[in-house]
Write a protein that holds these residues in place. Sequence first.
Motif, PDB file in Angstrom:
ATOM      1  N   TYR A  16       0.890  -1.162   0.000  1.00  0.00           N
ATOM      2  CA  TYR A  16       0.000   0.000   0.000  1.00  0.00           C
ATOM      3  C   TYR A  16       0.922   1.204   0.000  1.00  0.00           C
ATOM      4  O   TYR A  16       1.673   1.390   0.960  1.00  0.00           O
ATOM      5  N   ASN A  19       4.268   1.126   1.872  1.00  0.00           N
ATOM      6  CA  ASN A  19       4.245   0.134   2.932  1.00  0.00           C
ATOM      7  C   ASN A  19       4.179  -1.289   2.347  1.00  0.00           C
ATOM      8  O   ASN A  19       3.140  -1.720   1.872  1.00  0.00           O
ATOM      9  N   VAL A  21       3.511  -4.937   2.302  1.00  0.00           N
ATOM     10  CA  VAL A  21       2.604  -5.697   3.150  1.00  0.00           C
ATOM     11  C   VAL A  21       2.741  -7.204   2.913  1.00  0.00           C
ATOM     12  O   VAL A  21       2.569  -8.010   3.826  1.00  0.00           O
ATOM     13  N   ALA A  40      -0.154 -12.595  13.331  1.00  0.00           N
ATOM     14  CA  ALA A  40      -0.551 -11.499  14.204  1.00  0.00           C
ATOM     15  C   ALA A  40      -1.323 -10.435  13.429  1.00  0.00           C
ATOM     16  O   ALA A  40      -1.319 -10.437  12.197  1.00  0.00           O
ATOM     17  N   THR A  41      -1.955  -9.552  14.138  1.00  0.00           N
ATOM     18  CA  THR A  41      -2.667  -8.461  13.497  1.00  0.00           C
ATOM     19  C   THR A  41      -1.677  -7.617  12.676  1.00  0.00           C
ATOM     20  O   THR A  41      -0.559  -7.354  13.123  1.00  0.00           O
ATOM     21  N   GLY A  42      -2.070  -7.288  11.452  1.00  0.00           N
ATOM     22  CA  GLY A  42      -1.211  -6.510  10.565  1.00  0.00           C
ATOM     23  C   GLY A  42      -0.234  -7.358   9.766  1.00  0.00           C
ATOM     24  O   GLY A  42       0.541  -6.827   8.965  1.00  0.00           O
ATOM     25  N   ALA A  43      -0.252  -8.683   9.941  1.00  0.00           N
ATOM     26  CA  ALA A  43       0.702  -9.564   9.250  1.00  0.00           C
ATOM     27  C   ALA A  43       0.456  -9.617   7.747  1.00  0.00           C
ATOM     28  O   ALA A  43       1.361  -9.941   6.974  1.00  0.00           O
ATOM     29  N   GLY A  44      -0.772  -9.329   7.321  1.00  0.00           N
ATOM     30  CA  GLY A  44      -1.068  -9.322   5.886  1.00  0.00           C
ATOM     31  C   GLY A  44      -2.105 -10.347   5.449  1.00  0.00           C
ATOM     32  O   GLY A  44      -2.303 -10.575   4.258  1.00  0.00           O
ATOM     33  N   LYS A  45      -2.801 -10.946   6.411  1.00  0.00           N
ATOM     34  CA  LYS A  45      -3.745 -12.029   6.109  1.00  0.00           C
ATOM     35  C   LYS A  45      -4.882 -11.561   5.190  1.00  0.00           C
ATOM     36  O   LYS A  45      -5.145 -12.170   4.151  1.00  0.00           O
ATOM     37  N   THR A  46      -5.534 -10.475   5.581  1.00  0.00           N
ATOM     38  CA  THR A  46      -6.640  -9.970   4.765  1.00  0.00           C
ATOM     39  C   THR A  46      -6.129  -9.493   3.407  1.00  0.00           C
ATOM     40  O   THR A  46      -6.798  -9.667   2.381  1.00  0.00           O
ATOM     41  N   SER A  47      -4.921  -8.930   3.402  1.00  0.00           N
ATOM     42  CA  SER A  47      -4.353  -8.452   2.127  1.00  0.00           C
ATOM     43  C   SER A  47      -4.211  -9.602   1.136  1.00  0.00           C
ATOM     44  O   SER A  47      -4.451  -9.427  -0.059  1.00  0.00           O
ATOM     45  N   TYR A  56      -7.368  -5.273  -4.836  1.00  0.00           N
ATOM     46  CA  TYR A  56      -6.080  -4.643  -5.145  1.00  0.00           C
ATOM     47  C   TYR A  56      -5.332  -5.558  -6.105  1.00  0.00           C
ATOM     48  O   TYR A  56      -5.650  -6.732  -6.218  1.00  0.00           O
ATOM     49  N   GLN A  87     -14.300 -10.172   7.882  1.00  0.00           N
ATOM     50  CA  GLN A  87     -14.023  -9.780   9.241  1.00  0.00           C
ATOM     51  C   GLN A  87     -15.106  -8.789   9.706  1.00  0.00           C
ATOM     52  O   GLN A  87     -15.675  -8.933  10.761  1.00  0.00           O
ATOM     53  N   HIS A 199      -7.665 -17.365  14.326  1.00  0.00           N
ATOM     54  CA  HIS A 199      -6.687 -17.235  15.404  1.00  0.00           C
ATOM     55  C   HIS A 199      -6.641 -18.481  16.275  1.00  0.00           C
ATOM     56  O   HIS A 199      -5.686 -18.692  17.005  1.00  0.00           O
TER      57      HIS A 199
END
Length: 240
Positions: A16, A19, A21, A40-47, A56, A87, A199
């Motif tokens: 992004y 950044n 990802v 973990a949160t922000g690791a890129g799973k949803t991306s 994207y 989510q 999780h």
Amino acid sequence: DKVRGDVLFDNVTFKYEDNVVLQDIDIDAPAGKKVAIMGATGAGKTSIVNLICRFYDPQKGRVLVDNVDVRDWDLKTLRRSVSVVMQETFLFSDTIANNIAYGKDDASMDEIIAAAKAACAHDFIMEMPEGYDTVVGERGVGLSGGQKQRIAIARALLVSAPILILDDATSSVDMETEHKIQQALKRLMAGRTTFIIAHRISAVKDADEIIILENGRIVERGTHDQLLKLRGVYYDIFRD
Ligand code: DUT
Ligand code: MG
């Protein structure tokens, strides 16, 4: 021209703006395979899953569905082939019945109720002022996160897309409800290429391949048994 649902990530890097990802992601998911993604949160799973629907496009590498670059797919056909329980579930300002039938307008009331029952949503729907005709969403009755997720699962049960994405699909429901929904989710996953982001070990341990993401990179991958033997990140999650 039916979509089979083979999904392949070929050396995908995605950012992004500046950044980064996702880096050098390879995932081979032939039709019907169950891939679980943890991290973990922000690791890129949803991306990762966003790239399948082309919300994207990656800067490097390719995402293929049925061996065709998703960029070459007709966007409507592509998105119709992917069923997503997000989510954050979006509900339309419409009746519960119409929210469940979104994506399958010709669904009968019997089908809608069967899907809601399988998703453990029927009981709370019947407690609402007008049952399935209750208007929810922005201009209607508010629902809890867990109730919204169950509506989304019922919605996904109704459509038979070959690719299924469950992004933290049960994160807002309690353990007991999750346990009840598991059966419906198993039925939902049968025969479809599935990406499960979760999780809890209980939600991923039966997957054909479990992928552990850290800062956009795959750091571990394998089956539940293989990852336990590794005694790495997955093992630590398991022991907690
Ligand atoms: N990110 C952006 N812009 C966006 C979405 C995400 O910069 O529009 C960043 C935030 C994070 C990284 O991308 O640093 C990965 O986000 P993603 O949503 O893929 O993370 P996640 O693994 O799904 O986290 P969570 O468990 O919180 O859902
Ligand atoms: Mg996410």
